[in-house]
Design a protein around this motif. Structure first.
Motif, PDB file in Angstrom:
ATOM      1  N   LEU A 192      37.650  30.442  45.084  1.00  0.00           N
ATOM      2  CA  LEU A 192      37.649  30.994  46.100  1.00  0.00           C
ATOM      3  C   LEU A 192      36.307  30.383  47.205  1.00  0.00           C
ATOM      4  O   LEU A 192      36.709  30.434  48.217  1.00  0.00           O
ATOM      5  CB  LEU A 192      37.229  32.441  45.801  1.00  0.00           C
ATOM      6  N   PRO A 193      35.290  30.194  47.004  1.00  0.00           N
ATOM      7  CA  PRO A 193      34.214  29.651  47.809  1.00  0.00           C
ATOM      8  C   PRO A 193      34.978  28.358  48.518  1.00  0.00           C
ATOM      9  O   PRO A 193      34.529  28.121  49.741  1.00  0.00           O
ATOM     10  CB  PRO A 193      33.085  29.345  46.903  1.00  0.00           C
ATOM     11  N   PRO A 202      39.114  34.561  35.575  1.00  0.00           N
ATOM     12  CA  PRO A 202      38.180  35.071  36.371  1.00  0.00           C
ATOM     13  C   PRO A 202      37.242  33.887  36.767  1.00  0.00           C
ATOM     14  O   PRO A 202      36.669  33.613  38.018  1.00  0.00           O
ATOM     15  CB  PRO A 202      37.166  36.050  35.625  1.00  0.00           C
ATOM     16  N   LYS A 203      36.982  32.884  35.807  1.00  0.00           N
ATOM     17  CA  LYS A 203      35.968  31.771  36.097  1.00  0.00           C
ATOM     18  C   LYS A 203      36.632  30.671  37.075  1.00  0.00           C
ATOM     19  O   LYS A 203      36.137  30.463  37.952  1.00  0.00           O
ATOM     20  CB  LYS A 203      35.864  30.890  34.701  1.00  0.00           C
ATOM     21  N   TYR A 204      38.066  30.787  37.220  1.00  0.00           N
ATOM     22  CA  TYR A 204      38.715  29.801  38.064  1.00  0.00           C
ATOM     23  C   TYR A 204      38.527  30.519  39.388  1.00  0.00           C
ATOM     24  O   TYR A 204      38.414  29.705  40.226  1.00  0.00           O
ATOM     25  CB  TYR A 204      40.210  29.845  37.675  1.00  0.00           C
ATOM     26  N   LEU A 205      38.798  31.605  39.612  1.00  0.00           N
ATOM     27  CA  LEU A 205      38.546  32.597  40.876  1.00  0.00           C
ATOM     28  C   LEU A 205      37.065  32.221  41.230  1.00  0.00           C
ATOM     29  O   LEU A 205      36.889  32.094  42.568  1.00  0.00           O
ATOM     30  CB  LEU A 205      38.915  33.881  40.775  1.00  0.00           C
ATOM     31  N   GLU A 206      36.093  32.301  40.324  1.00  0.00           N
ATOM     32  CA  GLU A 206      34.962  31.999  41.081  1.00  0.00           C
ATOM     33  C   GLU A 206      34.745  30.711  41.532  1.00  0.00           C
ATOM     34  O   GLU A 206      33.729  30.453  42.293  1.00  0.00           O
ATOM     35  CB  GLU A 206      33.819  32.457  39.794  1.00  0.00           C
ATOM     36  N   MET A 207      35.158  29.635  40.908  1.00  0.00           N
ATOM     37  CA  MET A 207      35.175  28.390  41.379  1.00  0.00           C
ATOM     38  C   MET A 207      35.764  28.185  42.589  1.00  0.00           C
ATOM     39  O   MET A 207      35.316  27.333  43.544  1.00  0.00           O
ATOM     40  CB  MET A 207      35.571  27.472  40.255  1.00  0.00           C
TER      41      MET A 207
END
Length: 115
Positions: free
Chosen positions: A79-80, A72-77
């Motif tokens: 995706l933007p 989840p932290k990876y996706l947060e970083m």
């Protein structure tokens, strides 16, 4: 000194044995796969383990599932960055096995040594 500093190993077997022989002193090997071993009835033994000690080579196993909690932290970083176009992928599709070598050479020559 010539040799391998760091290896991300996915093959194992004879390939890993060759890598070990060519590692620099204090080199590091991250083992994330052993594709050459998965379907064997008798696993191949490594022959060059002595070189791990002699050259003080670090060999660590890596399992992707150890890091699932970070997804989840990876996706947060990431995706933007994808949405902004800061992370892109290149895709090169060719038809037929006979075209593959030609396209690899073409890509190496023109991408690595632009005219």
């Amino acid at each position: 000194m010539m040799g391998i500093d760091i290896c991300f190993e996915n093959v194992g077997g004879k390939m890993l044995d060759a890598v070990i022989l060519n590692m620099k002193v204090h080199g590091q090997i991250a083992v994330c796969g052993m594709i050459s071993q998965y379907n064997l009835e008798q696993l191949e033994s490594l022959q060059n383990l002595l070189y791990l000690m002699m050259n003080r080579i670090r060999l660590d196993g890596l399992i992707a599932s150890d890091y699932y909690h970070l997804y989840p932290k990876y996706l947060e970083m990431v995706l933007p960055l994808i949405k902004k176009g800061q992370i892109v992928h290149a895709e090169d599709i060719v038809k037929g096995l006979e075209s593959t070598i030609v396209n690899i050479l073409r890509r190496c020559l023109f991408d690595c040594f632009p005219i």
